[in-house]
Motif scaffolding. Structure first.
Motif: not given
Length: 187
Positions: A74-75, A77-80, A82, A160-162, A164-165
């Motif tokens: 999952s890390s 893939t870009e997450q934000k 939701e 920020k998506p980072k 979540w990473c």
């Protein structure tokens, strides 16, 4: 409180604001049952049958390796954060099943609540022992709900998506570290 599988999952659900309060309640309820069992003396039974601990250790390690792999994957893939409609896709049923697996397949649950708190409670007698158990249960409820609600205050960081990473990689490292710690005595 150590950062473990339950805590990491509650934190992530709180950040996503996805069924965070029911998950906190379920974790608290599971802890309450296990703490009560420990104070009542179940820890002695688990220690008397080492095979139970061995099975729980290997099963828990396998589960934690798989859960950690999912977080690592999952890390990348870009997450934000939701939206409401996307959050509904994370079903409560899936969250509950994951919580039950993270809880009951983790030998630390049994060691920390049943064995450790059970053995500490031996120094108390009568109502003092009951008060000790009640205090431990209350502390568990306060911890899980604080973690769940407190995660909401971190949500601006997780826009920020980072972020979540980094969280997923931290969860992966935590899960794999716990899994290795479970297997270490067998190496």
């Amino acid at each position: 409180m150590a950062v473990g599988a339950q805590n990491a999952f509650v934190l992530k659900q709180g950040l996503k604001q996805s069924h965070s309060l029911p998950i906190a309640a379920l974790c608290s309820f599971i802890d309450a049952i296990m703490i009560t069992a420990g104070v009542a003396g179940l820890g002695h039974l688990i220690l008397a049958f080492p095979l139970i601990k061995d099975i729980a250790s290997f099963g828990g390690a396998i589960f934690l390796f798989i859960y950690g792999y999912g977080a690592l994957k999952s890390s990348f893939t870009e997450q934000k954060m939701e939206g409401e409609q996307e959050l509904a896709a994370d079903s409560l049923k899936k969250a509950v099943i994951t919580t039950l697996a993270i809880s009951f397949l983790n030998p630390h649950l049994y060691l920390d609540t049943v064995v450790l708190l059970g053995s500490i409670s031996v120094q108390f007698e009568g109502t003092a022992k009951q008060w000790f158990g009640a205090g431990a249960v209350l502390a568990s409820f306060v911890w899980f709900f604080s973690l769940s609600i407190g995660a909401r205050y971190l949500s601006p960081i997780f826009q920020k998506p980072k972020a979540w990473c980094y969280l997923d990689r931290f969860i992966c490292l935590t899960m794999w570290s716990i899994a290795l710690a479970l297997l270490y005595p067998y190496l």
